[in-house]
Design a protein around this motif. Structure first.
Motif, PDB file in Angstrom:
ATOM      1  N   PRO A 244       0.815  -1.224   0.000  1.00  0.00           N
ATOM      2  CA  PRO A 244       0.000   0.000   0.000  1.00  0.00           C
ATOM      3  C   PRO A 244       0.839   1.260   0.000  1.00  0.00           C
ATOM      4  O   PRO A 244       2.033   1.240   0.295  1.00  0.00           O
ATOM      5  CB  PRO A 244      -0.788  -0.116   1.306  1.00  0.00           C
ATOM      6  N   ASP A 245       0.191   2.361  -0.351  1.00  0.00           N
ATOM      7  CA  ASP A 245       0.835   3.665  -0.245  1.00  0.00           C
ATOM      8  C   ASP A 245       1.152   3.934   1.218  1.00  0.00           C
ATOM      9  O   ASP A 245       0.277   3.872   2.078  1.00  0.00           O
ATOM     10  CB  ASP A 245      -0.095   4.768  -0.762  1.00  0.00           C
ATOM     11  N   GLY A 246       2.399   4.236   1.514  1.00  0.00           N
ATOM     12  CA  GLY A 246       2.799   4.566   2.879  1.00  0.00           C
ATOM     13  C   GLY A 246       2.987   3.336   3.738  1.00  0.00           C
ATOM     14  O   GLY A 246       2.833   2.200   3.310  1.00  0.00           O
ATOM     15  N   SER A 247       3.351   3.581   5.001  1.00  0.00           N
ATOM     16  CA  SER A 247       3.599   2.493   5.945  1.00  0.00           C
ATOM     17  C   SER A 247       3.270   2.976   7.350  1.00  0.00           C
ATOM     18  O   SER A 247       3.240   4.179   7.623  1.00  0.00           O
ATOM     19  CB  SER A 247       5.057   2.034   5.866  1.00  0.00           C
ATOM     20  N   PRO A 248       2.989   2.053   8.268  1.00  0.00           N
ATOM     21  CA  PRO A 248       2.679   2.448   9.642  1.00  0.00           C
ATOM     22  C   PRO A 248       3.803   3.290  10.249  1.00  0.00           C
ATOM     23  O   PRO A 248       4.986   3.004  10.070  1.00  0.00           O
ATOM     24  CB  PRO A 248       2.555   1.104  10.374  1.00  0.00           C
ATOM     25  N   GLY A 249       3.395   4.356  10.932  1.00  0.00           N
ATOM     26  CA  GLY A 249       4.371   5.197  11.613  1.00  0.00           C
ATOM     27  C   GLY A 249       5.001   6.270  10.753  1.00  0.00           C
ATOM     28  O   GLY A 249       5.878   6.998  11.232  1.00  0.00           O
ATOM     29  N   ASP A 250       4.573   6.396   9.481  1.00  0.00           N
ATOM     30  CA  ASP A 250       5.188   7.429   8.645  1.00  0.00           C
ATOM     31  C   ASP A 250       4.538   8.794   8.835  1.00  0.00           C
ATOM     32  O   ASP A 250       4.927   9.772   8.195  1.00  0.00           O
ATOM     33  CB  ASP A 250       5.161   7.024   7.173  1.00  0.00           C
ATOM     34  N   GLY A 251       3.520   8.871   9.710  1.00  0.00           N
ATOM     35  CA  GLY A 251       2.893  10.143  10.006  1.00  0.00           C
ATOM     36  C   GLY A 251       1.793  10.545   9.056  1.00  0.00           C
ATOM     37  O   GLY A 251       1.122  11.560   9.277  1.00  0.00           O
ATOM     38  N   ARG A 252       1.563   9.784   8.030  1.00  0.00           N
ATOM     39  CA  ARG A 252       0.520  10.137   7.058  1.00  0.00           C
ATOM     40  C   ARG A 252      -0.357   8.960   6.660  1.00  0.00           C
ATOM     41  O   ARG A 252      -1.314   9.131   5.900  1.00  0.00           O
ATOM     42  CB  ARG A 252       1.153  10.745   5.809  1.00  0.00           C
ATOM     43  N   THR A 253      -0.013   7.769   7.124  1.00  0.00           N
ATOM     44  CA  THR A 253      -0.788   6.578   6.782  1.00  0.00           C
ATOM     45  C   THR A 253      -1.657   6.180   7.961  1.00  0.00           C
ATOM     46  O   THR A 253      -1.157   5.970   9.065  1.00  0.00           O
ATOM     47  CB  THR A 253       0.148   5.406   6.415  1.00  0.00           C
ATOM     48  N   THR A 254      -2.955   6.095   7.733  1.00  0.00           N
ATOM     49  CA  THR A 254      -3.881   5.742   8.804  1.00  0.00           C
ATOM     50  C   THR A 254      -4.067   4.231   8.875  1.00  0.00           C
ATOM     51  O   THR A 254      -3.832   3.508   7.901  1.00  0.00           O
ATOM     52  CB  THR A 254      -5.245   6.407   8.584  1.00  0.00           C
ATOM     53  N   ALA A 255      -4.521   3.754  10.023  1.00  0.00           N
ATOM     54  CA  ALA A 255      -4.719   2.321  10.259  1.00  0.00           C
ATOM     55  C   ALA A 255      -6.106   1.880   9.799  1.00  0.00           C
ATOM     56  O   ALA A 255      -6.823   1.184  10.498  1.00  0.00           O
ATOM     57  CB  ALA A 255      -4.513   2.001  11.727  1.00  0.00           C
ATOM     58  N   GLY A 256      -6.487   2.288   8.621  1.00  0.00           N
ATOM     59  CA  GLY A 256      -7.784   1.932   8.073  1.00  0.00           C
ATOM     60  C   GLY A 256      -8.767   3.082   8.204  1.00  0.00           C
ATOM     61  O   GLY A 256      -8.455   4.131   8.736  1.00  0.00           O
ATOM     62  N   PRO A 257      -9.985   2.880   7.708  1.00  0.00           N
ATOM     63  CA  PRO A 257     -10.472   1.639   7.097  1.00  0.00           C
ATOM     64  C   PRO A 257      -9.964   1.399   5.678  1.00  0.00           C
ATOM     65  O   PRO A 257     -10.112   0.319   5.145  1.00  0.00           O
ATOM     66  CB  PRO A 257     -11.984   1.832   7.089  1.00  0.00           C
ATOM     67  N   LYS A 258      -9.351   2.452   5.060  1.00  0.00           N
ATOM     68  CA  LYS A 258      -8.940   2.323   3.674  1.00  0.00           C
ATOM     69  C   LYS A 258      -7.466   1.970   3.562  1.00  0.00           C
ATOM     70  O   LYS A 258      -6.633   2.469   4.314  1.00  0.00           O
ATOM     71  CB  LYS A 258      -9.226   3.620   2.909  1.00  0.00           C
ATOM     72  N   ILE A 259      -7.174   1.092   2.613  1.00  0.00           N
ATOM     73  CA  ILE A 259      -5.799   0.755   2.255  1.00  0.00           C
ATOM     74  C   ILE A 259      -5.663   1.077   0.774  1.00  0.00           C
ATOM     75  O   ILE A 259      -6.386   0.521  -0.054  1.00  0.00           O
ATOM     76  CB  ILE A 259      -5.477  -0.721   2.505  1.00  0.00           C
ATOM     77  N   ALA A 260      -4.756   1.991   0.424  1.00  0.00           N
ATOM     78  CA  ALA A 260      -4.647   2.466  -0.955  1.00  0.00           C
ATOM     79  C   ALA A 260      -3.426   1.868  -1.647  1.00  0.00           C
ATOM     80  O   ALA A 260      -2.347   1.771  -1.069  1.00  0.00           O
ATOM     81  CB  ALA A 260      -4.566   3.988  -0.978  1.00  0.00           C
ATOM     82  N   PHE A 261      -3.627   1.469  -2.894  1.00  0.00           N
ATOM     83  CA  PHE A 261      -2.568   0.910  -3.726  1.00  0.00           C
ATOM     84  C   PHE A 261      -2.608   1.590  -5.096  1.00  0.00           C
ATOM     85  O   PHE A 261      -3.621   2.133  -5.497  1.00  0.00           O
ATOM     86  CB  PHE A 261      -2.768  -0.593  -3.966  1.00  0.00           C
ATOM     87  N   HIS A 262      -1.495   1.512  -5.791  1.00  0.00           N
ATOM     88  CA  HIS A 262      -1.473   1.821  -7.219  1.00  0.00           C
ATOM     89  C   HIS A 262      -0.655   0.741  -7.908  1.00  0.00           C
ATOM     90  O   HIS A 262       0.373   0.309  -7.401  1.00  0.00           O
ATOM     91  CB  HIS A 262      -0.841   3.186  -7.495  1.00  0.00           C
ATOM     92  N   THR A 263      -1.126   0.295  -9.066  1.00  0.00           N
ATOM     93  CA  THR A 263      -0.364  -0.671  -9.837  1.00  0.00           C
ATOM     94  C   THR A 263      -0.661  -0.505 -11.312  1.00  0.00           C
ATOM     95  O   THR A 263      -1.739  -0.041 -11.683  1.00  0.00           O
ATOM     96  CB  THR A 263      -0.680  -2.115  -9.394  1.00  0.00           C
ATOM     97  N   GLU A 264       0.276  -0.872 -12.142  1.00  0.00           N
ATOM     98  CA  GLU A 264       0.109  -0.767 -13.585  1.00  0.00           C
ATOM     99  C   GLU A 264      -0.071  -2.159 -14.167  1.00  0.00           C
ATOM    100  O   GLU A 264       0.732  -3.054 -13.917  1.00  0.00           O
ATOM    101  CB  GLU A 264       1.324  -0.090 -14.212  1.00  0.00           C
ATOM    102  N   VAL A 265      -1.133  -2.353 -14.912  1.00  0.00           N
ATOM    103  CA  VAL A 265      -1.428  -3.643 -15.530  1.00  0.00           C
ATOM    104  C   VAL A 265      -1.561  -3.419 -17.029  1.00  0.00           C
ATOM    105  O   VAL A 265      -2.641  -3.101 -17.512  1.00  0.00           O
ATOM    106  CB  VAL A 265      -2.716  -4.261 -14.947  1.00  0.00           C
ATOM    107  N   PRO A 266      -0.489  -3.579 -17.771  1.00  0.00           N
ATOM    108  CA  PRO A 266      -0.545  -3.252 -19.193  1.00  0.00           C
ATOM    109  C   PRO A 266      -1.189  -4.320 -20.064  1.00  0.00           C
ATOM    110  O   PRO A 266      -1.531  -4.048 -21.209  1.00  0.00           O
ATOM    111  CB  PRO A 266       0.932  -3.081 -19.560  1.00  0.00           C
ATOM    112  N   SER A 267      -1.361  -5.545 -19.560  1.00  0.00           N
ATOM    113  CA  SER A 267      -1.934  -6.594 -20.401  1.00  0.00           C
ATOM    114  C   SER A 267      -3.391  -6.837 -20.048  1.00  0.00           C
ATOM    115  O   SER A 267      -3.783  -6.812 -18.888  1.00  0.00           O
ATOM    116  CB  SER A 267      -1.149  -7.903 -20.242  1.00  0.00           C
ATOM    117  N   ALA A 268      -4.180  -7.096 -21.069  1.00  0.00           N
ATOM    118  CA  ALA A 268      -5.596  -7.378 -20.856  1.00  0.00           C
ATOM    119  C   ALA A 268      -5.765  -8.762 -20.259  1.00  0.00           C
ATOM    120  O   ALA A 268      -4.931  -9.640 -20.416  1.00  0.00           O
ATOM    121  CB  ALA A 268      -6.353  -7.270 -22.174  1.00  0.00           C
ATOM    122  N   GLY A 269      -6.873  -8.970 -19.539  1.00  0.00           N
ATOM    123  CA  GLY A 269      -7.169 -10.290 -19.009  1.00  0.00           C
ATOM    124  C   GLY A 269      -7.832 -10.243 -17.652  1.00  0.00           C
ATOM    125  O   GLY A 269      -8.212  -9.187 -17.145  1.00  0.00           O
TER     126      GLY A 269
END
Length: 319
Positions: A244-269
């Motif tokens: 996920p974006d960020g990590s515990p204790g970095d001062g900007r990442t909350t302990a939920g309820p949301k966990i945010a990710f980004h990823t690139e998927v260039p192939s269909a399927g």
């Protein structure tokens, strides 16, 4: 884990590239090879060495050996439904078992086990003996062919994910890929996923965890993060590990309820997503199916039940 992803938004930019094209049939996708490029692996701490993305590489997890490193399974088969000691080695360019690893996400090696139909997902952490042999107790739930992924970083090298198959004898009854879903339930928790897996572009993934109608705002760190996401492509089981974006204790990442990710998927399927999260001292796994499409039709909001897996006291395994 060590299959290349960069965390977008926090200086490490999350990107994990699968490159073999995957065509869609009327119900499920069929793999179509394309020019391979390397996958990417996240590093929330910024401590992992830079990856060489120039050299063409197949997607992660499809090779049993890479750069002189080889995954050698010491079990030729597994009994279905019965605990079995499972042993393997990672040998290096000198053909000797590797004994020096870089710790990544609190472990020297992460072991992913899944049946070829993408059911029976397990995320394990074996123990390493002095001679470099890794071992763990493994129970596969049913007959079939299982894919073993070893995700690790040898000292002095970038991270690798190597894969090999091992059979479990018996009457194999394949499980159809579950329908796409934005919401699944596991052990009384409801996990909601917002995702548009669009080939060739960055896909934001936000997962929200709740229980009994109340949002979980006190998720607990597990392996140094509030969530771990493994993505496998249907058909060839190309492997992608996302953090996920960020990590515990970095001062900007909350302990939920949301966990945010980004990823690139260039192939269909079609892809199977496995989210590990920890709450009330237990690790659970929520499983989703997502199909690449245009942003307005990537998922149909239907419900699905996660496939069979083992994880501690709640029915899933995380060692």
């Amino acid at each position: 884990m060590n299959t290349a992803i960069k965390l977008g938004g926090f200086g490490a930019g999350l990107a994990a590239v699968f490159t073999a094209a995957l065509g869609l049939g009327s119900a499920f996708p069929v793999s179509t090879p394309a020019t391979p490029t390397p996958a990417a692996h996240s590093d929330p701490t910024g401590t992992e060495p830079a990856r060489n993305t120039a050299a063409a590489q197949p997607p992660a997890g499809l090779q049993i050996s890479q750069d002189g490193y080889r995954l050698t399974l010491l079990n030729s088969s597994l009994p279905a439904g019965v605990p079995q000691p499972f042993r393997f080695q990672i040998t290096g360019p000198d053909e000797r078992p590797v004994t020096d690893y870089v710790t990544s996400h609190d472990k020297d090696l992460h072991l992913i086990v899944v049946r070829r139909d993408l059911s029976g997902f397990q995320h394990l952490h074996p123990q390493r003996a002095a001679d470099g042999t890794w071992s763990t107790s493994l129970t596969v739930p049913a007959a079939g062919q299982y894919r073993i992924f070893a995700d690790f970083q040898p000292a002095g090298h970038e991270g690798l994910t190597l894969g090999a198959d091992v059979p479990a004898a018996g009457d194999y009854q394949p499980t159809p890929l579950p329908a796409t879903a934005r919401t699944v339930t596991v052990d009384g928790y409801t996990v909601t996923l917002t995702v548009d897996l669009t080939p060739g572009g960055s896909s934001p993934l936000t997962l929200s965890v709740s229980k009994a109608g109340r949002l979980a705002t006190d998720l607990q760190p597990y392996l140094g993060a509030y969530g771990h996401l493994v993505v496998l492509r249907d058909g060839d089981l190309a492997y992608l590990h996302v953090h996920p974006d960020g990590s515990p204790g970095d001062g900007r990442t909350t302990a939920g309820p949301k966990i945010a990710f980004h990823t690139e998927v260039p192939s269909a399927g079609a892809y199977r997503l496995y989210l590990d999260f920890q709450h009330d001292g237990k690790v659970r796994t929520a499983e989703f199916t997502a199909v690449t499409a245009t942003p307005d039709s990537a998922l149909t909001p239907t419900s699905a039940t996660p496939g069979p897996s083992r994880h501690g006291t709640d029915g899933h395994t995380h060692d």
